[in-house]
Design a protein around this motif. Structure first.
Motif, PDB file in Angstrom:
ATOM      1  N   TYR A 253       0.832  -1.202   0.000  1.00 19.05           N
ATOM      2  CA  TYR A 253       0.000   0.000   0.000  1.00 19.05           C
ATOM      3  C   TYR A 253       0.872   1.259   0.000  1.00 19.05           C
ATOM      4  N   SER A 254       1.817   1.324   0.935  1.00 22.88           N
ATOM      5  CA  SER A 254       2.671   2.510   1.040  1.00 22.88           C
ATOM      6  C   SER A 254       3.550   2.680  -0.190  1.00 22.88           C
ATOM      7  N   GLU A 266      -6.618   5.337  -7.955  1.00 23.16           N
ATOM      8  CA  GLU A 266      -7.649   4.347  -8.257  1.00 23.16           C
ATOM      9  C   GLU A 266      -7.113   3.291  -9.218  1.00 23.16           C
ATOM     10  N   ASN A 267      -6.329   3.716 -10.199  1.00 21.21           N
ATOM     11  CA  ASN A 267      -5.715   2.752 -11.116  1.00 21.21           C
ATOM     12  C   ASN A 267      -4.753   1.827 -10.374  1.00 21.21           C
ATOM     13  N   ILE A 268      -4.035   2.374  -9.409  1.00 22.50           N
ATOM     14  CA  ILE A 268      -3.105   1.565  -8.624  1.00 22.50           C
ATOM     15  C   ILE A 268      -3.864   0.514  -7.820  1.00 22.50           C
ATOM     16  N   ARG A 269      -4.960   0.915  -7.201  1.00 26.27           N
ATOM     17  CA  ARG A 269      -5.749  -0.045  -6.430  1.00 26.27           C
ATOM     18  C   ARG A 269      -6.245  -1.177  -7.327  1.00 26.27           C
ATOM     19  N   GLY A 273      -4.988  -5.437  -7.348  1.00 27.01           N
ATOM     20  CA  GLY A 273      -5.969  -6.372  -6.810  1.00 27.01           C
ATOM     21  C   GLY A 273      -6.315  -6.037  -5.379  1.00 27.01           C
ATOM     22  N   ASN A 274      -6.444  -4.734  -5.123  1.00 24.74           N
ATOM     23  CA  ASN A 274      -6.708  -4.249  -3.764  1.00 24.74           C
ATOM     24  C   ASN A 274      -5.592  -4.671  -2.808  1.00 24.74           C
ATOM     25  N   TRP A 275      -4.357  -4.599  -3.324  1.00 23.53           N
ATOM     26  CA  TRP A 275      -3.138  -4.886  -2.562  1.00 23.53           C
ATOM     27  C   TRP A 275      -3.126  -6.313  -2.013  1.00 23.53           C
ATOM     28  N   SER A 276      -3.520  -7.244  -2.877  1.00 29.05           N
ATOM     29  CA  SER A 276      -3.563  -8.658  -2.475  1.00 29.05           C
ATOM     30  C   SER A 276      -2.400  -9.458  -3.046  1.00 29.05           C
TER      31      SER A 276
END
Length: 398
Positions: A253-254, A266-269, A273-276
């Motif tokens: 995330y960081s 938003e593109n990064i998220r 994959g929602n930081w999975s």
């Protein structure tokens, strides 16, 4: 006309040539042929006042045995196609103007790849071992020191030799004391050192890799080919993260968001994959040098207090770069089935299985290597990481 070069370019220029050292405006010559070696060693001349050399603030300096500056060559120009520099002596009493004149060429560096190694005094022994393991390599070594005192201490740990070749970058030459205090408080030394080195080295190479000093080189050649393959494949690998992997999720995330432009979040998220997915410690941490200027602009890099105040310890440089390349460099993320976390702490069975399923990784952790060294030698692995670790957590028991 005076020529201005940054410190790294000037260091390369000095080491690629042979120089005559004498007194300007006279025929007096102190050394007809002098060469400048890595670490600040001088060959072809010995004197207490010119015990070593360094590049600082765009100028070559001679240092005494006590590390005091005795001459600073603050004028660099080209005379009849050869470089020449002059500088006032700085010893007490009568100080003549000294001159260095190019009198020959040494073999120029043709490596297309550089390994950037942020280093501090506790790991200098690892750095020396790394240097010896890199003799004859198809990459250059760039050490990034915290202070000039650290650089001098490291220099005293090896002899002068054209075979022990490396470039030096000193963090305190570029950042203010207040900025370095922030770096120390937030424990972001490695990340800041890597960003600085990327900004200075990308102009000289095709590929850059940021590695730790506690890396053991198995093969000093093959790094450029491996880097080419990674960039050509345009794929970042990663293992899955569960809800229990809170630290790793925070790192992803960081690393993906803190330095990125707000409009990219938003593109990064989405691509994360929602930081999975966890992409640290998989393949070699390669940077395509031609992409580095755009990447540094994307994160708002500059050597300032304002930049280091944006950083936290959980920002990992290459993960940030991975997201930049996923958004702007044509790369994609690939989740490796059956592996949680990463290959950082996996045993040899899991590493070999991943090797056979996907594009082979070219380095591995020290635990896996000790379990099956024959496999890694037969498959031309380039290096081991974590050779300083005494324990290895098991995220993927086999």
């Amino acid at each position: 006309m005076n020529i201005d070069l940054d410190d790294l370019a000037l260091e390369r220029l000095m080491k690629e040539r042979v120089w005559t050292f004498g007194k300007a405006g006279t025929d007096e010559v102190f050394a007809p042929k002098m060469s400048f070696e890595s670490g600040g060693w001088l060959q072809g001349y010995a004197h207490p006042n010119e015990h070593s050399w360094r590049v600082k603030g765009g100028c070559v300096e001679f240092l005494s045995q006590n590390n005091a500056v005795t001459t600073r060559f603050d004028t660099l120009k080209s005379v009849d196609g050869r470089f020449e520099m002059e500088g006032q002596g700085r010893l007490p009493g009568d100080n003549p103007v000294h001159r260095l004149s190019e009198c020959g060429q040494r073999k120029k560096n043709e490596n297309r790849t550089a390994l950037i190694v942020p280093i501090h005094d506790a790991y200098f022994t690892y750095g020396i071992n790394f240097l010896f393991q890199s003799i004859g390599a198809d990459y250059d070594v760039v050490f990034v020191f915290s202070t000039d005192a650290d650089r001098l201490q490291f220099r005293e740990m090896h002899q002068a030799s054209p075979f022990l070749s490396y470039s030096s970058i000193v963090l305190s030459d570029y950042f203010s004391g207040s900025a370095l205090s922030v770096v120390a408080d937030r424990r972001t030394w490695p990340t800041v050192k890597k960003f600085l080195a990327l900004s200075l080295t990308h102009q000289f190479y095709d590929y850059l890799l940021c590695v730790d000093a506690e890396t053991f080189v198995l093969n000093p050649t093959g790094w450029t080919k491996a880097s080419e393959e990674i960039v050509s494949a345009a794929r970042w690998y990663g293992g899955g993260l569960t809800a229990a992997h809170t630290n790793e999720r925070q790192i992803m995330y960081s690393s993906s968001l803190i330095l990125a432009p707000a409009e990219e979040r938003e593109n990064i998220r989405t691509v994360s994959g929602n930081w999975s997915i966890y992409t640290w410690w998989w393949d070699l941490p390669v940077y395509s040098a031609k992409s580095v200027p755009g990447f540094l602009e994307w994160i708002g890099w500059d050597a300032s207090l304002q930049f280091v105040e944006r950083l936290v310890h959980s920002v990992f440089d290459h993960i940030t770069y991975q997201f930049y390349m996923a958004l702007h460099g044509g790369f994609s993320f690939t989740l490796v089935g059956g592996v949680t976390h990463s290959l950082e702490f996996c045993n040899a069975n899991i590493v070999s299985r991943v090797h056979q399923q996907i594009n082979p990784m070219k380095w591995t952790n020290a635990l896996a290597y000790t379990q099956d060294p024959v496999f890694f030698k037969q498959n031309d692995y380039l290096a081991l990481y974590h050779i300083d670790r005494k324990t290895f957590p098991q995220f993927n028991p086999d």
